[in-house]
Structures are given as C-alpha cells and as structure tokens.
Design an enzyme around this catalytic site. Structure first.
Site, mmCIF file in Angstrom:
data_model
loop_
_atom_site.group_PDB
_atom_site.id
_atom_site.type_symbol
_atom_site.label_atom_id
_atom_site.label_comp_id
_atom_site.label_asym_id
_atom_site.label_seq_id
_atom_site.Cartn_x
_atom_site.Cartn_y
_atom_site.Cartn_z
ATOM 1 N N HIS A 22 -19.525 -21.661 74.123
ATOM 2 C CA HIS A 22 -18.749 -21.138 72.999
ATOM 3 C C HIS A 22 -17.458 -20.502 73.520
ATOM 4 C CE1 HIS A 22 -23.011 -20.935 71.611
ATOM 5 N NE2 HIS A 22 -22.478 -21.586 70.586
ATOM 6 N N HIS A 64 -25.105 -14.662 73.783
ATOM 7 C CA HIS A 64 -25.020 -14.840 75.228
ATOM 8 C C HIS A 64 -24.957 -13.468 75.867
ATOM 9 C CE1 HIS A 64 -24.351 -19.162 75.584
ATOM 10 N NE2 HIS A 64 -23.608 -19.088 74.497
ATOM 11 N N ASP A 68 -22.218 -14.195 80.846
ATOM 12 C CA ASP A 68 -22.028 -15.586 80.423
ATOM 13 C C ASP A 68 -20.652 -15.779 79.802
ATOM 14 O OD1 ASP A 68 -24.659 -15.947 81.160
ATOM 15 O OD2 ASP A 68 -25.412 -15.690 79.124
#
Length: 113
Positions: A22, A64, A68
């Site tokens: 993302h 996340h 990350d």
C-alpha cells in the site's frame, strides 16, 4: 477454503507484512506527481498531504506495522533513485545521494574480518 493471517491481537492482516505494498503505491504516485506535475503547486501539496495521511492511516488501522510502512517508503525511493528514467535532479536529494554512494563504496570494498 480461505486462509486468514492474523496477528497476536487477532487482527486480520493482508499477509505481506514486510513491506507495505500500500505504501509503495502511495509513494510511487506521490513521486510521479512530484516529477511530472511539479509546476502545479496546489496539486503537489495536496498529494504530499494525502500521501502522509494515508501512511498514517495504514499504521493507525494496524493494517501494517510501522516498520513495514517505512521500509515500503524506503524501497520505493531507492528503486526510483536507481532507475534510469531521466528524473529531475531535485528528486535526488543530496543526503540520499551521499548515502547511496557510501553504500556502493562499502559494498565494493567490504571490511575484512
């Protein structure tokens, strides 16, 4: 049959917990706006605000881990830097160029044990 990956608190994750895809998409779109639409100041500011807020939302919603998101941002910036696409020099900050050069020199001449 559906396999669900869960964290310690029972929250559902997307499964790719190192690094955030993302964040990579958000950062890549932000860099495209910076490189191709930099003359449109309002759009650059809006893209920057939306990118930062999206990354914070990913962390707050526990989609996340924080690392990350940071690694996703770092990976995107690194790939963008090393891809020969003729980007303007302002997208290559001096601190990043220095860090990349030091890493390149270190990898060419690693210390002997």
């Amino acid at each position: 049959q559906l396999l669900v990956v869960t964290g310690g608190a029972g929250s559902v994750h997307c499964g790719d917990l190192m690094f955030s895809g993302h964040t990579i998409l958000i950062t890549l779109l932000w860099m495209i706006v910076l490189s191709h639409l930099r003359h449109m100041y309002v759009l650059v500011v809006a893209a920057t605000v939306m990118s930062i807020s999206n990354m914070l939302i990913i962390i707050v919603l526990r989609n996340h881990y924080t690392v990350d998101v940071l690694v996703g941002f770092w990976v995107t910036c690194t790939v963008w830097y090393f891809m020969p696409l003729g980007r303007p020099n302002f997208l290559r900050p001096k601190w990043f160029c220095t860090l990349a050069h030091k890493a390149k020199v270190f990898m060419a001449n690693p210390p002997t044990p």
